[in-house]
Motif scaffolding. Structure first.
Motif, short mmCIF file in Angstrom:
data_model
loop_
_atom_site.label_atom_id
_atom_site.label_comp_id
_atom_site.label_asym_id
_atom_site.label_seq_id
_atom_site.Cartn_x
_atom_site.Cartn_y
_atom_site.Cartn_z
N ARG A 1 -15.48 -15.55 -73.54
CA ARG A 1 -16.22 -14.24 -73.44
C ARG A 1 -15.49 -13.53 -74.91
O ARG A 1 -16.43 -12.76 -75.45
N ARG B 1 -14.53 -12.86 -55.24
CA ARG B 1 -14.15 -11.54 -54.71
C ARG B 1 -15.60 -10.78 -54.77
O ARG B 1 -16.60 -10.88 -55.19
N ARG C 1 -9.03 -10.05 -58.11
CA ARG C 1 -8.79 -11.54 -57.95
C ARG C 1 -7.67 -11.81 -56.99
O ARG C 1 -7.66 -12.67 -56.05
N SER D 1 -20.53 -12.93 -58.09
CA SER D 1 -19.67 -13.67 -59.32
C SER D 1 -20.36 -14.23 -60.23
O SER D 1 -21.44 -14.99 -59.91
N SER D 2 -19.85 -14.37 -61.57
CA SER D 2 -20.49 -15.31 -62.42
C SER D 2 -20.76 -16.46 -62.23
O SER D 2 -19.49 -17.10 -61.31
N HIS E 1 -5.61 -15.26 -65.22
CA HIS E 1 -7.16 -15.08 -65.21
C HIS E 1 -7.15 -13.87 -64.09
O HIS E 1 -7.34 -13.90 -63.25
N ASN F 1 -10.29 -18.52 -57.39
CA ASN F 1 -9.56 -17.43 -57.74
C ASN F 1 -8.61 -17.10 -56.63
O ASN F 1 -8.91 -17.15 -55.43
N ILE G 1 -19.99 -8.71 -61.62
CA ILE G 1 -20.09 -8.63 -59.97
C ILE G 1 -20.72 -7.47 -59.86
O ILE G 1 -21.75 -7.32 -59.01
N LEU H 1 -13.37 -19.64 -69.68
CA LEU H 1 -14.36 -18.53 -69.40
C LEU H 1 -14.05 -17.16 -70.16
O LEU H 1 -14.71 -16.64 -71.06
N GLY I 1 -15.64 -10.04 -65.56
CA GLY I 1 -15.95 -10.78 -64.60
C GLY I 1 -16.23 -9.53 -63.54
O GLY I 1 -17.22 -9.64 -62.65
N ALA I 2 -15.34 -8.67 -63.46
CA ALA I 2 -15.74 -7.38 -62.48
C ALA I 2 -17.11 -6.71 -62.65
O ALA I 2 -17.97 -6.44 -61.83
#
Ligand code: NAD
Ligand code: LMR
Length: 326
Positions: free
Chosen positions: A160, A92, A98, A235-236, A185, A130, A229, A156, A225-226
């Motif tokens: 985290r 994304r 996602r 993205s990671s 996720h 995703n 980004i 992940l 995740g966001a």
């Protein structure tokens, strides 16, 4: 020499693969004395760039790396593989959820699900692209490979969550166990702090701040995740590749007594989740690629509402892709 392992990686010219392939080829995950055969899948437009990755793999002179084959045909890439790591798909961009990728990436997993019929009988399939839970649902619905051989990556999120609890408690990384991330996720996932343990003690008894746990902690893990980004600009990838290796390890080693790990697997109705949905659960493995869901984990009424919310989200995602399910 140990039995060779054949590993397919899709999206092999992408960012996650660039952080993953070298660690697999080095023997870090399957063992220094276990020959690894890499089967790398890409789309035709990326086959040229993939040759550069192959050159770099060759230039590392890793002893376990027995062969590398590249292909743009899933049937060829998956032929006889013991592991299929389904990474290849679009990430994304800032501002997207996602689930906005569902109709872009979902169709990839129809053909790949069918092509997995050529894999070895013991294949384990880990879906990373995703939205990974629903892509996994699509793949397993289009495959004759038994559903229990599939999982989608929640690792992940688990890593985290464990890292943030340890940092908040002022304890070392690795001090958190029993960290399950329930559901999807997505930004409705539920990282379960109520049952997590820090040095063996329940996390709420160590952190003693229910408001922080319910609000800041849960929100930060959902949005991590966001945030990556936004801040990194893409993205990671290193942490995602690391989580894939943790996933492989979790299914390949017997789970330590009294612990569990998180992955999304096909529900059989546990915890009231619709049978067939790919849902993040607490799992244990005997180390033979198998898993069982840990049942009877207590949940407060507040936690149950979180679980219901993420369950509704996955039901909705399933409806959006129902034309892709066999
Ligand atoms: P990327 O854009 O760097 O690489 C993706 C690669 O996949 C590209 O090289 C592309 O050519 C390839 N690809 C596209 N369609 C393909 C197909 N049908 N078959 C084979 N290859 C194909 O992206 P990335 O950063 O490597 O991320 C890949 C995916 O992983 C994204 O969907 C991302 O959102 C997801 N992801 C998931 C997690 C997780 O925890 N589940 C974590 C990080 C990223
Ligand atoms: C992540 O959690 O870092 C990945 O799923 C990438 C994303 O889109 O957030």
């Amino acid at each position: 020499m140990a039995e060779p392992v054949r590993v397919a990686v899709t999206g092999a010219a992408g960012q996650i693969a660039y952080n993953l392939l070298f660690r697999i080829a080095s023997g870090e995950i399957f063992g220094k004395d276990r020959p690894v055969h890499l089967r790398l899948l890409e789309i035709p437009a990326a086959m040229h760039a993939l040759q550069g990755v192959v050159m770099e793999l060759e230039d590392c002179n890793f002893s376990p790396l027995a062969s590398i084959e590249t292909s743009d045909q899933p049937e060829r890439a998956f032929d006889g593989v013991n592991w299929a790591l389904l990474v290849g798909s679009r990430p994304r961009s800032p501002g997207m959820e996602r689930s906005d990728l569902i109709r872009i990436n979902g169709p990839i997993f129809v053909g790949q699900g069918k092509a997995l019929n050529r894999a070895a009988p013991d294949v384990r399939v880990a879906v990373v692209g995703n939205p990974c839970n629903t892509n996994c649902l699509i793949a397993l619905n289009n495959s004759d490979v038994p559903p229990e051989r599939f999982s989608a990556m929640m690792r992940l999120d688990q890593n985290r969550a464990a890292s943030l609890l340890a940092r908040r408690a002022g304890q070392p990384m690795g001090s958190v166990t029993n960290m399950v991330v329930w559901g999807n996720h997505s930004n409705n996932q539920y990282p379960d702090f109520e049952n997590a343990r820090i040095n063996g003690k329940l996390a709420p008894d160590v952190i003693r701040d229910e408001t922080w746990l319910r609000e800041q902690f849960v929100t930060e893990i959902r949005q991590r995740g966001a945030m990556v980004i936004t801040i990194r600009g893409s993205s990671s990838s290193a942490s995602a590749a690391n989580a894939i290796l943790c996933d492989i390890h979790a299914f390949s080693q017997s789970t330590p007594t009294n612990d569990w790990f998180s992955a999304a697997v096909c529900s059989n109705g546990e915890y009231g989740v619709d049978p067939g949905l790919v849902f993040g659960f607490p799992l244990r493995s005997s180390g033979q690629g198998d898993w069982s869901i840990v049942e009877g984990i207590p949940m407060s009424p507040w936690a149950q509402t979180q679980l219901n919310k993420v369950l509704d989200e996955l039901r909705h995602e399933r409806d959006v892709v129902k034309d892709l399910l066999r």
